[in-house]
Design a protein around this motif. Structure first.
Motif, PDB file in Angstrom:
ATOM      1  N   CYS A  65      44.306  52.542  30.032  1.00 16.12           N
ATOM      2  CA  CYS A  65      43.163  51.688  29.662  1.00 16.12           C
ATOM      3  C   CYS A  65      42.844  51.886  28.185  1.00 16.12           C
ATOM      4  O   CYS A  65      42.394  52.952  27.774  1.00 16.12           O
ATOM      5  N   CYS A 105      45.939  48.107  30.483  1.00 14.89           N
ATOM      6  CA  CYS A 105      44.763  47.247  30.573  1.00 14.89           C
ATOM      7  C   CYS A 105      43.827  47.550  29.413  1.00 14.89           C
ATOM      8  O   CYS A 105      44.065  48.473  28.627  1.00 14.89           O
ATOM      9  N   ARG A 332      38.013  54.441  32.874  1.00 13.49           N
ATOM     10  CA  ARG A 332      38.817  53.362  33.431  1.00 13.49           C
ATOM     11  C   ARG A 332      38.273  52.925  34.787  1.00 13.49           C
ATOM     12  O   ARG A 332      38.134  51.743  35.064  1.00 13.49           O
ATOM     13  N   ASP A 333      37.961  53.910  35.660  1.00 13.00           N
ATOM     14  CA  ASP A 333      37.556  53.585  37.026  1.00 13.00           C
ATOM     15  C   ASP A 333      36.063  53.794  37.272  1.00 13.00           C
ATOM     16  O   ASP A 333      35.347  52.858  37.564  1.00 13.00           O
ATOM     17  N   LYS A 356      35.119  50.358  35.408  1.00 13.65           N
ATOM     18  CA  LYS A 356      35.253  49.473  36.566  1.00 13.65           C
ATOM     19  C   LYS A 356      33.997  49.551  37.432  1.00 13.65           C
ATOM     20  O   LYS A 356      33.525  48.556  37.975  1.00 13.65           O
ATOM     21  N   ARG A 357      33.451  50.771  37.532  1.00 11.58           N
ATOM     22  CA  ARG A 357      32.175  50.958  38.238  1.00 11.58           C
ATOM     23  C   ARG A 357      31.336  51.948  37.458  1.00 11.58           C
ATOM     24  O   ARG A 357      31.811  53.032  37.093  1.00 11.58           O
ATOM     25  N   ASN A 379      33.806  46.687  33.954  1.00 11.76           N
ATOM     26  CA  ASN A 379      35.044  46.145  33.375  1.00 11.76           C
ATOM     27  C   ASN A 379      35.985  45.675  34.484  1.00 11.76           C
ATOM     28  O   ASN A 379      36.449  46.477  35.289  1.00 11.76           O
ATOM     29  N   PRO A 380      36.331  44.380  34.522  1.00 12.79           N
ATOM     30  CA  PRO A 380      37.181  43.864  35.590  1.00 12.79           C
ATOM     31  C   PRO A 380      38.674  43.926  35.284  1.00 12.79           C
ATOM     32  O   PRO A 380      39.485  43.424  36.077  1.00 12.79           O
ATOM     33  N   ASN A 381      39.041  44.515  34.146  1.00 15.43           N
ATOM     34  CA  ASN A 381      40.415  44.350  33.659  1.00 15.43           C
ATOM     35  C   ASN A 381      41.392  45.426  34.105  1.00 15.43           C
ATOM     36  O   ASN A 381      42.578  45.325  33.815  1.00 15.43           O
ATOM     37  N   CYS A 382      40.925  46.477  34.783  1.00 13.51           N
ATOM     38  CA  CYS A 382      41.805  47.596  35.104  1.00 13.51           C
ATOM     39  C   CYS A 382      41.941  47.799  36.609  1.00 13.51           C
ATOM     40  O   CYS A 382      41.570  48.832  37.146  1.00 13.51           O
ATOM     41  N   ASN A 383      42.460  46.816  37.289  1.00 16.37           N
ATOM     42  CA  ASN A 383      42.629  46.917  38.735  1.00 16.37           C
ATOM     43  C   ASN A 383      43.863  47.727  39.102  1.00 16.37           C
ATOM     44  O   ASN A 383      44.787  47.838  38.314  1.00 16.37           O
TER      45      ASN A 383
END
Length: 383
Positions: A65, A105, A332-333, A356-357, A379-383
């Motif tokens: 990320c 990401c 990142r998460d 992400k959360r 952030n929605p970009n690091c699934n």
């Protein structure tokens, strides 16, 4: 106070940057409007395409990320802005999609306007150092200028080195404002992360063969064998040939007839982001290019600061009170704030929280005053 999980975004005391009208583009060609000005300054590094980079061996590490900060220059009085926010986000979101298949990401920390007439016209050959005072620490900095030059030559972007472990690149208004261009930002970031043009000859001229005595893809060209040898899809006989995709037709088929040193006709990939094809065709990287970028992210120590950790806690030790300055809390998460100690933001402090959360625990208090801001973004970009 209940535990609060942020799933959208929260802002307080935020003032939007005023927009100024776009200036006309110098050219209006369907291909890239200018050539890339990135000039490698270091010895090339070969990376095995089937190799596993050091960190990716550990389960759960991918994707890497990268923290990104976007800066748009304008003249001293705020006029002649090099890009709209909408065009910046269009390119950033395209880059997110283009890198996602390769375990990379991005998280966007911010977008700002800097009024500086001198830097709004940037010569990448001898003015690179002038960017240093404007670098946001711990982020990949992407600058957009109204005019970008390499000496007297107008260019469309530059990453300044391959790789550029300083983690910054420059783009130009002519490319970023082109509605058909969705790849210039991804292209320059690719250089900074270690990629060459698919048609480069700086490492030697690459042959088409992928086996036999004519094979040289590990040592010549872009040093990758899963990118077909590329003679450059532009029309070099044209006065402005390096900016025209004359050898790629509307169906994204290469129509040139050049042959390599072994007499084999070239058949380059017209969709590769590191090529000079037609903008509508340029959409993706190869697996080998992804491996090469991940290798440098894992093994270049200077890149460590631009990578967000998988998870993070803030504060780490003791109660924290921010009343001034700018700070980013990024993971990142999962980013957890106030788990162990109180966390307060007030007065003129500017804090960005991105993951992400994002979880805010009891003891977290945001009360920014004049000039202060708190931005919490999922952030929605690091699934």
């Amino acid at each position: 106070m209940k535990k609060l999980v942020i799933i959208g975004w929260l802002m307080s005391c935020f003032t939007a940057v005023a927009q100024t009208p776009e200036m006309p583009r110098p050219f209006g060609f369907p291909g890239r409007s200018f050539s890339c000005g990135t000039k490698p300054r270091s010895a090339p590094v070969k990376v095995a395409e089937n190799g596993q980079d050091r960190l990716a061996r550990k389960a759960g590490v991918l994707p890497y990320c990268i923290k990104v900060y976007l800066t748009v220059f304008a003249d001293n009085d705020g006029s002649n802005r090099a890009s709209t926010d909408a065009d910046q986000l269009r390119h950033f979101n395209a880059m997110v999609s283009q890198y996602a298949p390769h375990g990379i990401c991005f998280v966007l920390l911010g977008l700002r306007q800097i009024n500086n007439s001198d830097l709004n016209i940037q010569d990448t050959d001898d003015e690179e150092a002038e960017l240093e005072p404007y670098l946001i620490p711990g982020a990949f900095n992407i600058f957009t200028h109204a005019v970008l030059l390499s000496g007297s030559q107008a260019i469309g972007g530059s990453a300044y080195d391959i790789p550029n472990t300083g983690a910054y690149a420059s783009l130009v208004r002519g490319n970023i404002s082109n509605p058909q261009d969705f790849n210039t930002m991804a292209h320059e970031v690719g250089h900074a992360l270690g990629l060459y043009h698919t048609f480069t000859t700086s490492n030697g001229v690459e042959n088409v063969a992928r086996s036999g005595s004519c094979k040289d893809c590990e040592d010549d060209g872009d040093l990758l064998c899963d990118t077909p040898a590329d003679p450059d899809q532009q029309n070099s006989n044209n006065l402005l040939g390096s900016y025209l995709a004359a050898n790629t037709n509307a169906a994204c088929i290469y129509t040139g007839n050049r042959v390599d040193d072994c007499g084999v006709m070239f058949a380059p990939a017209t969709n590769n982001i590191m090529s000079y094809g037609s903008n509508p065709c340029i959409t993706q990287f190869t697996a080998g290019q992804g491996t090469r970028m991940r290798y440098f992210l894992a093994n270049e120590s200077d890149f460590a600061s631009i990578l967000a950790p998988e998870s993070s806690f803030a504060p780490v030790l003791g109660a924290t009170l921010y009343t001034s300055g700018t700070l980013f809390e990024v993971a990142r998460d999962i980013l957890t704030v106030g788990e162990f100690s109180p966390y307060q933001v007030g007065q003129s402090a500017t804090i960005g929280m991105h993951a992400k959360r994002v979880v805010l625990k009891p003891g977290v208090r945001f009360s920014p005053g004049t000039g202060g801001r708190v931005q919490v973004t999922a952030n929605p970009n690091c699934n």
